[in-house]
Design a protein around this motif. Structure first.
Motif, PDB file in Angstrom:
ATOM      1  N   GLU A 133      31.447 -18.664   9.841  1.00 42.05           N
ATOM      2  CA  GLU A 133      30.603 -18.190   8.735  1.00 42.05           C
ATOM      3  C   GLU A 133      29.656 -19.294   8.283  1.00 42.05           C
ATOM      4  O   GLU A 133      28.464 -19.056   8.068  1.00 42.05           O
ATOM      5  CB  GLU A 133      31.465 -17.738   7.552  1.00 42.05           C
ATOM      6  CG  GLU A 133      30.600 -17.176   6.434  1.00 42.05           C
ATOM      7  CD  GLU A 133      31.386 -16.858   5.163  1.00 42.05           C
ATOM      8  OE1 GLU A 133      30.988 -15.943   4.460  1.00 42.05           O
ATOM      9  OE2 GLU A 133      32.392 -17.539   4.894  1.00 42.05           O
ATOM     10  N   VAL A 134      30.179 -20.516   8.175  1.00 40.29           N
ATOM     11  CA  VAL A 134      29.344 -21.651   7.758  1.00 40.29           C
ATOM     12  C   VAL A 134      28.221 -21.872   8.777  1.00 40.29           C
ATOM     13  O   VAL A 134      27.067 -22.099   8.406  1.00 40.29           O
ATOM     14  CB  VAL A 134      30.213 -22.924   7.573  1.00 40.29           C
ATOM     15  CG1 VAL A 134      29.334 -24.159   7.385  1.00 40.29           C
ATOM     16  CG2 VAL A 134      31.152 -22.755   6.385  1.00 40.29           C
ATOM     17  N   LEU A 135      28.565 -21.759  10.073  1.00 35.56           N
ATOM     18  CA  LEU A 135      27.541 -21.919  11.121  1.00 35.56           C
ATOM     19  C   LEU A 135      26.451 -20.848  10.972  1.00 35.56           C
ATOM     20  O   LEU A 135      25.261 -21.136  11.105  1.00 35.56           O
ATOM     21  CB  LEU A 135      28.179 -21.846  12.513  1.00 35.56           C
ATOM     22  CG  LEU A 135      29.021 -23.071  12.922  1.00 35.56           C
ATOM     23  CD1 LEU A 135      29.736 -22.816  14.239  1.00 35.56           C
ATOM     24  CD2 LEU A 135      28.164 -24.331  13.011  1.00 35.56           C
ATOM     25  N   ALA A 136      26.878 -19.621  10.669  1.00 35.38           N
ATOM     26  CA  ALA A 136      25.913 -18.539  10.475  1.00 35.38           C
ATOM     27  C   ALA A 136      25.006 -18.844   9.283  1.00 35.38           C
ATOM     28  O   ALA A 136      23.791 -18.630   9.337  1.00 35.38           O
ATOM     29  CB  ALA A 136      26.647 -17.215  10.266  1.00 35.38           C
ATOM     30  N   PHE A 164      19.647 -20.876   7.136  1.00 37.76           N
ATOM     31  CA  PHE A 164      18.790 -21.778   6.388  1.00 37.76           C
ATOM     32  C   PHE A 164      18.039 -22.766   7.284  1.00 37.76           C
ATOM     33  O   PHE A 164      17.475 -23.739   6.805  1.00 37.76           O
ATOM     34  CB  PHE A 164      19.607 -22.523   5.321  1.00 37.76           C
ATOM     35  CG  PHE A 164      19.962 -21.644   4.155  1.00 37.76           C
ATOM     36  CD1 PHE A 164      19.045 -21.454   3.121  1.00 37.76           C
ATOM     37  CD2 PHE A 164      21.165 -20.973   4.118  1.00 37.76           C
ATOM     38  CE1 PHE A 164      19.350 -20.620   2.059  1.00 37.76           C
ATOM     39  CE2 PHE A 164      21.475 -20.135   3.053  1.00 37.76           C
ATOM     40  CZ  PHE A 164      20.574 -19.948   2.022  1.00 37.76           C
ATOM     41  N   GLY A 165      18.086 -22.527   8.591  1.00 40.14           N
ATOM     42  CA  GLY A 165      17.353 -23.368   9.524  1.00 40.14           C
ATOM     43  C   GLY A 165      17.906 -24.773   9.662  1.00 40.14           C
ATOM     44  O   GLY A 165      17.220 -25.680  10.138  1.00 40.14           O
ATOM     45  N   LYS A 166      19.147 -24.972   9.224  1.00 40.45           N
ATOM     46  CA  LYS A 166      19.757 -26.310   9.339  1.00 40.45           C
ATOM     47  C   LYS A 166      20.186 -26.583  10.787  1.00 40.45           C
ATOM     48  O   LYS A 166      20.270 -27.722  11.208  1.00 40.45           O
ATOM     49  CB  LYS A 166      20.983 -26.442   8.422  1.00 40.45           C
ATOM     50  CG  LYS A 166      20.691 -26.199   6.962  1.00 40.45           C
ATOM     51  CD  LYS A 166      20.000 -27.381   6.314  1.00 40.45           C
ATOM     52  CE  LYS A 166      19.787 -27.112   4.826  1.00 40.45           C
ATOM     53  NZ  LYS A 166      18.679 -27.951   4.301  1.00 40.45           N
ATOM     54  N   ILE A 167      20.527 -25.521  11.487  1.00 35.41           N
ATOM     55  CA  ILE A 167      20.797 -25.659  12.919  1.00 35.41           C
ATOM     56  C   ILE A 167      19.982 -24.610  13.647  1.00 35.41           C
ATOM     57  O   ILE A 167      19.616 -23.582  13.073  1.00 35.41           O
ATOM     58  CB  ILE A 167      22.309 -25.486  13.269  1.00 35.41           C
ATOM     59  CG1 ILE A 167      22.867 -24.152  12.753  1.00 35.41           C
ATOM     60  CG2 ILE A 167      23.132 -26.657  12.792  1.00 35.41           C
ATOM     61  CD1 ILE A 167      24.219 -23.771  13.325  1.00 35.41           C
ATOM     62  N   SER A 168      19.690 -24.869  14.907  1.00 37.35           N
ATOM     63  CA  SER A 168      19.014 -23.845  15.688  1.00 37.35           C
ATOM     64  C   SER A 168      19.479 -23.947  17.127  1.00 37.35           C
ATOM     65  O   SER A 168      19.813 -25.018  17.624  1.00 37.35           O
ATOM     66  CB  SER A 168      17.497 -24.017  15.606  1.00 37.35           C
ATOM     67  OG  SER A 168      17.152 -25.271  16.154  1.00 37.35           O
ATOM     68  N   THR A 189      17.462 -16.008  16.529  1.00 32.31           N
ATOM     69  CA  THR A 189      18.325 -16.147  15.353  1.00 32.31           C
ATOM     70  C   THR A 189      19.266 -14.959  15.183  1.00 32.31           C
ATOM     71  O   THR A 189      20.447 -15.141  14.893  1.00 32.31           O
ATOM     72  CB  THR A 189      17.447 -16.294  14.087  1.00 32.31           C
ATOM     73  OG1 THR A 189      16.530 -17.350  14.325  1.00 32.31           O
ATOM     74  CG2 THR A 189      18.286 -16.619  12.871  1.00 32.31           C
ATOM     75  N   LEU A 190      18.756 -13.769  15.384  1.00 34.93           N
ATOM     76  CA  LEU A 190      19.573 -12.580  15.176  1.00 34.93           C
ATOM     77  C   LEU A 190      20.771 -12.544  16.127  1.00 34.93           C
ATOM     78  O   LEU A 190      21.902 -12.305  15.701  1.00 34.93           O
ATOM     79  CB  LEU A 190      18.726 -11.306  15.336  1.00 34.93           C
ATOM     80  CG  LEU A 190      19.489  -9.997  15.102  1.00 34.93           C
ATOM     81  CD1 LEU A 190      20.057  -9.925  13.698  1.00 34.93           C
ATOM     82  CD2 LEU A 190      18.592  -8.796  15.365  1.00 34.93           C
ATOM     83  N   VAL A 191      20.509 -12.833  17.411  1.00 37.73           N
ATOM     84  CA  VAL A 191      21.597 -12.835  18.399  1.00 37.73           C
ATOM     85  C   VAL A 191      22.655 -13.866  17.992  1.00 37.73           C
ATOM     86  O   VAL A 191      23.853 -13.593  18.015  1.00 37.73           O
ATOM     87  CB  VAL A 191      21.047 -13.107  19.826  1.00 37.73           C
ATOM     88  CG1 VAL A 191      22.182 -13.248  20.829  1.00 37.73           C
ATOM     89  CG2 VAL A 191      20.102 -11.988  20.242  1.00 37.73           C
ATOM     90  N   CYS A 192      22.194 -15.048  17.596  1.00 41.54           N
ATOM     91  CA  CYS A 192      23.122 -16.095  17.163  1.00 41.54           C
ATOM     92  C   CYS A 192      23.931 -15.653  15.954  1.00 41.54           C
ATOM     93  O   CYS A 192      25.145 -15.864  15.901  1.00 41.54           O
ATOM     94  CB  CYS A 192      22.354 -17.360  16.787  1.00 41.54           C
ATOM     95  SG  CYS A 192      21.871 -18.299  18.207  1.00 41.54           S
ATOM     96  N   LEU A 193      23.257 -15.052  14.999  1.00 41.47           N
ATOM     97  CA  LEU A 193      23.952 -14.577  13.794  1.00 41.47           C
ATOM     98  C   LEU A 193      25.046 -13.584  14.161  1.00 41.47           C
ATOM     99  O   LEU A 193      26.171 -13.665  13.678  1.00 41.47           O
ATOM    100  CB  LEU A 193      22.961 -13.893  12.839  1.00 41.47           C
ATOM    101  CG  LEU A 193      22.218 -14.778  11.840  1.00 41.47           C
ATOM    102  CD1 LEU A 193      21.187 -13.961  11.075  1.00 41.47           C
ATOM    103  CD2 LEU A 193      23.182 -15.447  10.864  1.00 41.47           C
ATOM    104  N   ILE A 194      24.692 -12.646  15.042  1.00 37.27           N
ATOM    105  CA  ILE A 194      25.664 -11.611  15.458  1.00 37.27           C
ATOM    106  C   ILE A 194      26.847 -12.264  16.168  1.00 37.27           C
ATOM    107  O   ILE A 194      28.002 -11.921  15.912  1.00 37.27           O
ATOM    108  CB  ILE A 194      24.999 -10.555  16.387  1.00 37.27           C
ATOM    109  CG1 ILE A 194      23.803  -9.874  15.702  1.00 37.27           C
ATOM    110  CG2 ILE A 194      26.024  -9.535  16.886  1.00 37.27           C
ATOM    111  CD1 ILE A 194      24.135  -8.853  14.645  1.00 37.27           C
TER     112      ILE A 194
END
Ligand SMILES: [Zn+2]
Length: 252
Positions: free
Chosen positions: A45-48, A53-57, A63-68
């Protein structure tokens, strides 16, 4: 109906005293496992959130795929952790004498489920940088994950230390039986291998005729999530004891 049942023992020595000490040790192991998995879920959750917030990429993925992916991993860790926690609660239940701890122990999975998704949902909803489509899909995914994770984390068959003890005292040395998907354990069962018969020469009618039936001690039944004694079996086998958790079934 002379249907054949396959009876498997929950352990090699179902009524041996050696078995009694083992589950207590396991409960701690299950709780530690649950906490580790829950921490991993929260890390996802923290990674998401950091991604949001663009702290990691992650350069090769949008972004959406990563979030999912983080939401799904969050959910998987949560669900497995909650199953271990429930197992630990069945092996070593909390006492009703301490209502706060009892409530907390039985609702910990649900609390963690809320912690695993609600902050992310709030931050997604208040985020102004995301495009509308990404935001909508991510919010829906997180909300669905919250619902699934919450439902899977609830213990629908909780038991207290007192109820477990009452059952163990009343059924000491008695083999009990359960089916893989049943919620209760039975005693009114014909078990030829153990030389066990019933007064009326019939099995409990509420015992689902399944191809696999497990025999074990009441402690093993509860650890397997079968926290209630079938009340038909209780009546017909004259099992005395106050405070045993039973289901309420009528005479068929
Ligand atoms: Zn029964």
């Amino acid at each position: 109906m002379a249907e054949k049942k396959k009876i498997e023992s929950a352990s090699a020595n179902t009524v041996s005293n050696i078995q009694n000490a083992k589950p207590v040790g396991n409960a701690t192991g299950y709780r530690v496992g649950a906490i580790i998995l829950w921490v991993l879920a929260l890390v996802c959750e923290v990674l998401a959130i950091l991604l949001l917030f663009g702290k990691i990429s992650i350069t090769f993925m949008n972004t959406l795929v990563c979030l999912i992916i983080f939401i799904v991993l969050d959910l998987v860790f949560l669900i497995i952790g909650s199953q271990l926690w429930k197992k630990a609660n069945h092996i070593k239940p909390a006492s009703k004498k301490n209502p706060t701890k009892f409530w907390l122990w039985n609702n910990m999975g649900l609390i963690v489920a809320v912690l695993c998704f609600c902050p992310l949902i709030v931050l997604l909803l208040t985020n102004k940088d995301l495009d509308k489509k990404t935001k909508t899909i991510a919010v829906v995914a997180a909300a669905v994950a919250l619902l699934i994770g919450g439902a899977a984390s609830i213990d629908y068959n909780p038991i207290s230390a007192e109820e477990k003890e009452a059952a163990q005292v009343a059924l000491e040395g008695t083999a009990v039986y359960w089916t893989p998907y049943g919620k209760v354990y039975h005693t009114h069962v014909i078990d030829e291998a153990m030389g066990h018969t019933t007064e009326d020469g019939k099995d409990c009618p509420y015992l689902n005729r399944s191809d696999s039936l497990t025999r074990g001690t009441v402690e093993e039944a509860i650890a397997a999530g079968k926290t209630k004694l079938c009340s038909y079996c209780q009546r017909h086998d004259h099992i005395e004891g106050d405070g045993i958790k039973t289901d309420d079934v009528p005479e068929p």
